[in-house]
Design an enzyme around this catalytic site. Sequence first.
Site, PDB file in Angstrom:
ATOM      1  N   ASP A   1       5.235  -8.585   6.562  1.00 53.64           N
ATOM      2  CA  ASP A   1       4.442  -7.861   5.542  1.00 53.64           C
ATOM      3  C   ASP A   1       3.891  -8.937   4.606  1.00 53.64           C
ATOM      4  OD1 ASP A   1       3.703  -6.043   3.721  1.00 53.64           O
ATOM      5  OD2 ASP A   1       5.620  -4.908   3.811  1.00 53.64           O
TER       6      ASP A   1
HETATM    7  C1  BGC Z   1       2.842  -3.402   1.949  1.00 57.39           C
HETATM    8  C2  BGC Z   1       2.333  -3.288   3.561  1.00 57.39           C
HETATM    9  C3  BGC Z   1       0.777  -3.081   3.494  1.00 57.39           C
HETATM   10  C4  BGC Z   1       0.522  -4.813   2.995  1.00 57.39           C
HETATM   11  C5  BGC Z   1      -1.137  -5.037   2.974  1.00 57.39           C
HETATM   12  C6  BGC Z   1       2.369  -4.721   1.440  1.00 57.39           C
HETATM   13  O1  BGC Z   1       2.499  -4.691   0.318  1.00 57.39           O
HETATM   14  O2  BGC Z   1       4.144  -3.284   2.256  1.00 57.39           O
HETATM   15  O3  BGC Z   1       2.535  -2.006   3.861  1.00 57.39           O
HETATM   16  O4  BGC Z   1       0.365  -3.140   4.982  1.00 57.39           O
HETATM   17  O5  BGC Z   1       0.907  -4.776   1.244  1.00 57.39           O
HETATM   18  O6  BGC Z   1      -1.559  -4.420   2.168  1.00 57.39           O
END
Ligand code: BGC
Length: 743
Positions: A286
């Site tokens: 993530d």
């Molecule tokens: C989230 C993810 C997301 C990523 C990219 C993170 O803050 O937890 O679900 O895909 O950001 O935007």
Amino acid sequence: MCSTPPMKNSRVTFLTALFAVIPALASAAEAGTQPWMNPALDADKRAELVVAQLTRDEKQTLVFAFFATDAPWKKFSAAPEARAGSAGYVPGIPRLGIPPQWETDAGIGVATQGGAREKRERTALPSGLATAASWDPAVAHEGGKMIGAEARASGFNVMLGGGVNLVRELRNGRNFEYAGEDPLLAGVIVGAQISGIESNHIISTVKHYALNDQETDRNSLNVVIDRAQARMSDLLAFQIAIEQSNPGSVMCSYNKVWGEHSCESAFLLTEVLRRDWGWKGYVMSDWGATHSTAKAAMAGLDQQSGYPFDDQPYFGELLLKAVGSGELSEARLTEMAGRILRTMFAKGLFDHPVEIGPIDFKAHAEVARAGAEQGAVLLKNKGAILPLNAKRIAVIGGYADKGVLAGGGSSLVYPVGGNAVPGIKPTSWPGPVLYYPSSPLRALQGLAPGSRVEFAGGEDRAAAAKLAAASDVAVVFVTQWSGESLDNPLTLPDGQDALIAAVAGANPHTVVVLETGGPVFMPWLDQVAGVLQAWYPGTSGGEAIAKLLAGAVNPSGRLPITFPADESQFTRTSLVESDSKGNKTGDVHYNEGATVGYKWSDAKKLKPLFPFGFGLSYTNFKYGNLQARIEGQDLVVKFEVRNAGTREGRDVPQIYVSPASGGWEAPKRLAGWRKIELEPGASSTVELRVDPRLLAVFSASNNWRVAAGTYKVMLGSSAADLALDTSVAVAERTMPAGYHPEH
Ligand code: BGC
């Protein structure tokens, strides 16, 4: 050369890089004739051929992804070749014909990052929970196919969805992105969605692996849960989604599990995912969830995402250093790059390069509408107040004159036509609070031309009550916004409970429409005649709600989560644990293990407000002739469903199982269901083969064990309404950890 992040103050780096790329471009055409470009070869072979050509720097380029939106707080400017305003970008390697990876969020459509200067306007599906509430894998697949097509037409070849975290914590502000509390339902629905996304020759990333079940302290929280119980709950949801769809990628999560960051957990990333489940894709972190180089890489992380969300370029120059010093083996780097390339071949990124092209928004709005219609759940319909049949209808509150609410955070899809209600706080991350311009009021007016349909905003309770009193029926729209990085109480905000009470006090023919991320308490439930749970219904939500209220569509959604009566039914009171001195410990103990949702209610003998699986229809269904038999080693269940009412409708008969001798985490488990459409008077025979893992307990010897004995098989319309049951003798059976029904 390491792929230096394109910092604002390092434009020079880019220019230098550009000149370096020119000779490479000359050879890009030649790359087309290289053996790995031959689609007749399998993905393993093609990856093997191209990996053999990679320099160390090129391997590193593939495992290190940049954020694709400017991040001024980090003095970071996104690369010009990235898709502006999106989640991520990995440069390609033109000399070898390797395309860039262009990454976009998420599970309800092509999102734009909050900080983006220009927002991509795209189609939003209803929330993940709404799709799960359809209980229809075909709906999930169609939705996935549609958003995947928009991703492709927007130039993205990696889509960061769906989310299959179990709704274990009802206050989790991201529950709307997920698929409910039951591992079988969540796994099947998200698996279907992923297959739909990947049918567009792009990669789908299932997330957030694992046990990222609350937003409070999400970056530091250490989840403690019994490992076998995790296998039967959160991990089972991932396992089913993954085996059904074989997603190209898995995103490891922010939180820690058993004392280790998820993205450094060899148990999660290697033992479970690869050794036990045999999955062959690549693991990405993530955004900001990578915390080391060698440790993470050795544990099984294949790609760092979204730099500079992490404080260090762990898989950037630090990785090259680690390989140089021998701290990380070249072989592991090769494996990481190889997994990414193999996935790119397997999913079609080489053979079907993405191209920015037109989008049929009209057709896609219909897909979103069909999903919203099938996912809305009719919770109460006293005296058949619905479908609406009134001369004078009051529509009150919830900005129903303008649109329908969306959930916030990285999954936010900006709609064609813009925010219908701009300016509500928070206006920045995880906001903006956004309403899709699909007005239930206008749609209802269109569907009921013979009726007088009037609106009151709801801020003035007395005026709303006055309009309700003068009307035959009042429909009150209430909303609760939720978003990534936040958790919520289950109480409607801004005095909306009092608004409902005031309206219902003025006219008992009151219907409440809920636009919420998940369950809310309903202190006014006895005072109102009808309740429709519409979730966050997406781009065409207003039309879908109006059709359901007017009866043009018969409601067929069923709850994918238990609605608790009050906080005493929660599994824990506080989202943060404290020691005896009142200091936060940083841990959360999921002592309930796999006893999640209805399993918790059953085990604790609680009476929820509305049970899991519940939902009403404008017709009614009768069940009969329930039979259970063992075929081969599997439990096969057969029964009949009849539409006993006067109009067509869809039903979701559900099968639950329970061992006569007990010994499970809960008295019963969902073992199967079928969404079925029937004309009035028509009946159908349904046969279901039960996944034997749902009769098993995960054992300390790392396998699934079905205990010999008698099992009760129950058929009903919800976890709390099981009209029929029968018993069947089941033999002892042991299955490997990675067992799945297609084996
Ligand atoms: C989230 C993810 C997301 C990523 C990219 C993170 O803050 O937890 O679900 O895909 O950001 O935007």
